[in-house]
Write a protein that holds these residues in place. Structure first.
Motif, PDB file in Angstrom:
ATOM      1  N   PHE A  18       0.836  -1.206   0.000  1.00  0.00           N
ATOM      2  CA  PHE A  18       0.000   0.000   0.000  1.00  0.00           C
ATOM      3  C   PHE A  18       0.875   1.263   0.000  1.00  0.00           C
ATOM      4  O   PHE A  18       0.576   2.235  -0.697  1.00  0.00           O
ATOM      5  N   ILE A  19       1.968   1.197   0.749  1.00  0.00           N
ATOM      6  CA  ILE A  19       2.887   2.357   0.763  1.00  0.00           C
ATOM      7  C   ILE A  19       3.459   2.554  -0.652  1.00  0.00           C
ATOM      8  O   ILE A  19       3.583   3.681  -1.131  1.00  0.00           O
ATOM      9  N   LEU A  22       0.976   4.363  -2.672  1.00  0.00           N
ATOM     10  CA  LEU A  22       0.931   5.793  -2.309  1.00  0.00           C
ATOM     11  C   LEU A  22       2.138   6.542  -2.871  1.00  0.00           C
ATOM     12  O   LEU A  22       1.999   7.638  -3.422  1.00  0.00           O
ATOM     13  N   ALA A  25       1.755   6.879  -6.584  1.00  0.00           N
ATOM     14  CA  ALA A  25       0.729   7.878  -6.916  1.00  0.00           C
ATOM     15  C   ALA A  25       1.266   9.290  -6.699  1.00  0.00           C
ATOM     16  O   ALA A  25       1.095  10.182  -7.545  1.00  0.00           O
ATOM     17  N   PHE A  26       1.945   9.469  -5.583  1.00  0.00           N
ATOM     18  CA  PHE A  26       2.488  10.789  -5.255  1.00  0.00           C
ATOM     19  C   PHE A  26       3.522  11.228  -6.302  1.00  0.00           C
ATOM     20  O   PHE A  26       3.446  12.323  -6.860  1.00  0.00           O
ATOM     21  N   THR A  61       4.147  -0.042  -7.323  1.00  0.00           N
ATOM     22  CA  THR A  61       4.670   1.335  -7.318  1.00  0.00           C
ATOM     23  C   THR A  61       4.793   1.864  -8.745  1.00  0.00           C
ATOM     24  O   THR A  61       4.370   2.986  -9.038  1.00  0.00           O
ATOM     25  N   SER A  64       1.280   2.317 -10.406  1.00  0.00           N
ATOM     26  CA  SER A  64       0.529   3.480  -9.889  1.00  0.00           C
ATOM     27  C   SER A  64       1.193   4.787 -10.326  1.00  0.00           C
ATOM     28  O   SER A  64       0.496   5.774 -10.581  1.00  0.00           O
ATOM     29  N   SER A 363      -6.314   2.210  -6.554  1.00  0.00           N
ATOM     30  CA  SER A 363      -5.693   3.519  -6.834  1.00  0.00           C
ATOM     31  C   SER A 363      -6.720   4.597  -7.182  1.00  0.00           C
ATOM     32  O   SER A 363      -6.436   5.775  -7.048  1.00  0.00           O
ATOM     33  N   VAL A 366      -7.721   6.590  -4.143  1.00  0.00           N
ATOM     34  CA  VAL A 366      -6.480   7.185  -3.616  1.00  0.00           C
ATOM     35  C   VAL A 366      -6.051   8.361  -4.500  1.00  0.00           C
ATOM     36  O   VAL A 366      -5.770   9.467  -4.018  1.00  0.00           O
ATOM     37  N   ILE A 370      -5.850  12.267  -3.625  1.00  0.00           N
ATOM     38  CA  ILE A 370      -4.555  12.973  -3.720  1.00  0.00           C
ATOM     39  C   ILE A 370      -4.680  14.138  -4.694  1.00  0.00           C
ATOM     40  O   ILE A 370      -4.188  15.243  -4.440  1.00  0.00           O
TER      41      ILE A 370
END
Lengths: 493, 162
Positions: A18-19, A22, A25-26, A61, A64, A363, A366, A370
């Motif tokens: 999950f990290i 994130l 996505a970031f 990662t 996403s 995603s 999320v 975001i």
């Protein structure tokens, strides 16, 4: 299939997965929001950081980031009329006029929610098509695989450039580079002037050079062009549901189109976005609004370009054929982790494709959150000076190349490909076919040789099996159509 | 005045004929394709049990590459398509791009000996200078980039430097 999907969702019980989502996505938003950078560069820069993590975390990662970069590309397109990615160009046609009318919040909201809907619908399509496609592909013989790879390469070469010859040259450069190293069947070294080349040309350093380091030189070149100042926005959270009710058909149609176009090798998110925009304008009750702030235009472009992300993943997962430079890089990343994409992936490593499906669905909320919460900050990202960006990209490129083997050899490869990439960009030679040919080269040659050996030396084997014949015919037609057009165009010169 | 002239000189864009650049690139690629062909020919004598040996595929690639690059060269030099094409390729800030490339090559080739902190610091300074960055930012940002790269790659990812 449902059991495997549960395994995919279950992977998210590991907080690291999950990290990873994130972080991807970031970073994707960050990369997407900066004009000039895009998902291809973002994914190549992130690969060195995934060497030491679990393969599932790495894949989630990267995927996403790929999806989020398409979301992020719209932000700078809407606020400063400078699309972060090529696929967001059509978004700027209506997004920026809305910003000028003081409706930037509305435009951003529609773009982000449409992107989410595009990903959501297209992932449903991916789920229902990739598995049967991979099962069908299990029956492919070597001749079908060869023809499939030829078709993929031919479509990419044609879609990625206006020039048939240059696309073909780029393809040959990639194929030539793919032959470097020890021949897998005979063990004979080919074009390996140094023992370092025996294992072949290292893919990640080559990609870092072609896409990222060459971009650094372009940034130096453009550093005297003024950067835009971001605009203020308001009303991003106050969009009535009626707006989306009115857009329902556009969203559905564009998501479907985006997915289908995404599957075609080389077509990708930008073609999906332009075509979807064009059709939305044609069928709209208010076509006169297009280009002056049409919400239909924004939703058509954004849902299609994001749906193309899932579309591009279909041939990658089911057939092992990358449909775009970004998916070619993701294939490289999977290979680094010992995962071979293709039909066997669904039986050998089912957790990988099903975790990708799950990650795309997870995603959506999320990335929407975001995007909406951080919209004004993403807009500021585009103001980061090019000088700082260029330095960071160059340092990550060279350090990433070094860390791939803890030696200087990949660094030299990156530098050489960086300069090559810059020269090719200037000469208008596309980079996408080089990468795809580099990734597909070995598969192409192995299956070609295998098919000829099995057929007892008969080269006509590729035209005797129906599937292979169809695929090769598509490849030949895709070369012939632009050639005929070119001849007709130049007839009267 | 002197500063303005030198700055203007450095900023002068280099304009080349698009077809001229195409011709140069096609000559280079044609030469490489011929070299590739010459290297592929001896491989034809190696057999690997089947009819197709390690040299056949490269031979095919070389032949197609030679044909395509020759075609591009002919087109860029032909009167009909090339010589009447007035398009230009602009290399903006060509000297700075060249400096940037030299910095990347020099620092990149010394990466192992300079280490994960100093190499990014020096390279970032050079690239930022090439991007017209002057003043305090040029002094402050590069060591920060060097520090961040060191923390990321050496401390977090465990990349080894001799």
């Amino acid at each position: 299939m449902i059991d495997n999907l549960l395994i995919g969702f279950g992977a998210f019980s590991d907080p690291l997965v999950f990290i990873g989502l994130l972080v991807g996505a970031f970073l994707g938003y960050l990369i997407g929001a900066i004009p000039g950078l895009g998902p291809t560069l973002g994914v190549s820069l992130l690969i060195p950081f995934t060497y030491s993590v679990d393969p599932l975390v790495a894949v989630v990662t990267l995927v996403s980031l790929y999806a989020a970069a398409e979301y992020g590309g719209a932000i700078s397109a809407i606020l400063i009329n400078s699309p972060g990615t090529a696929a967001a160009v059509a978004t700027s046609w209506d997004g920026y006029p809305l910003t000028q009318q003081g409706k930037a919040g509305l435009a951003l909201n529609v773009s982000i929610i449409s992107s989410g809907i595009g990903i959501f619908i297209s992932t449903i399509l991916l789920f229902f098509t990739a598995v049967p496609l991979s099962e069908f592909a299990l029956n492919f013989g070597p001749e079908a695989y060869f023809s499939l790879a030829v078709m993929g390469l031919s479509l990419v070469s044609i879609f990625s450039t206006g020039s048939l010859i240059k696309g073909g040259i780029a393809m040959m450069v990639g194929l030539g580079l793919a032959t470097i190293g020890l021949d897998a069947q005979s063990g004979v070294p080919r074009f390996a002037f140094d023992p370092e080349f025996f294992e072949g040309l290292p893919l990640v350093p080559a990609l870092l050079g072609l896409f990222a380091l060459s971009e650094v030189l372009c940034m130096i070149e453009q550093s005297n062009t003024p950067q835009h100042e971001s605009s203020k926005m308001s009303g991003i959270f106050v969009v009535p549901a009626k707006v989306y009710y009115n857009l329902k058909l556009t969203l559905l149609r564009s998501s479907l189109m985006g997915y289908v176009i995404g599957i075609i090798p080389g077509a990708g998110a930008s073609i999906a976005s332009f075509l979807s925009y064009g059709i939305a304008k044609r069928v709209s009750k208010t076509p006169e609004k297009f280009g002056h702030g049409s919400l239909e235009g924004i939703s058509a472009s954004e849902s299609a370009n994001n749906a193309a992300v899932s579309g591009a993943l279909a041939p990658l997962l089911a057939l092992g054929i990358p449909g775009s430079p970004t998916t070619a890089i993701i294939i490289g990343a999977l290979m680094i982790h010992g995962i071979q994409p293709g039909p066997l992936l669904f039986t050998m490593n089912p957790e990988v494709p099903f975790t990708i499906f799950a990650s795309l669905w997870i995603s959506v909320p999320v990335m929407v959150l975001i995007g909406l919460l951080g919209a004004k900050y993403w807009a500021k990202v585009a103001d980061v000076p090019r000088s700082i960006l260029a330095s960071i990209v160059a340092c990550i490129c060279l350090m990433g190349a070094y860390s791939s083997e803890n030696s200087m050899f990949p660094v030299y490869i990156t530098i050489a490909f960086g300069i090559l990439g810059y020269v090719f960009r200037k000469a208008d030679i596309p980079l996408a076919p080089i990468v795809l040919a580099l990734v597909l080269g070995e598969m192409l040659e192995t299956n070609f040789r295998r098919a000829v050996v099995i057929s007892g030396g008969d080269y006509w084997v590729f035209f005797q099996k129906p599937l292979s014949l169809i695929l090769l015919s598509i490849a030949i037609i895709s070369f012939l159509v632009p050639l005929i057009k070119w001849i007709r165009r130049n007839k009267n010169i | 005045m002197k500063k303005t002239i030198s700055a203007a000189l450095l900023e002068t864009p280099l304009k080349l004929s698009f077809r001229g650049l195409e011709a140069v690139v096609s000559v280079l690629l044609l030469s490489l394709s011929i070299l590739y062909l010459l290297e592929a020919l001896p491989l034809l004598s190696v057999t690997s049990g089947g009819k197709v040996g390690p040299g056949n595929f490269p031979l095919g690639i070389a032949c197609i590459a030679i044909a395509l690059t020759s075609l591009l060269l002919i087109m860029s030099l032909s009167k009909r398509y090339g010589l009447h094409d007035a398009r230009k390729v602009t290399f903006d800030r060509a000297l700075f791009v060249l400096f940037g490339a030299v910095i990347i090559i020099l620092i990149g080739s010394q990466l192992a000996s300079l280490g994960a902190f100093f190499a990014p610091w020096i390279m970032a300074t050079g690239i930022m200078f090439c991007c017209q960055e002057r003043g305090l930012r040029l002094l402050v940002v590069p060591p920060c980039i060097g520090g961040a790269i060191y923390v990321l790659f050496v401390l977090a990812l465990g990349v080894y430097f001799p």
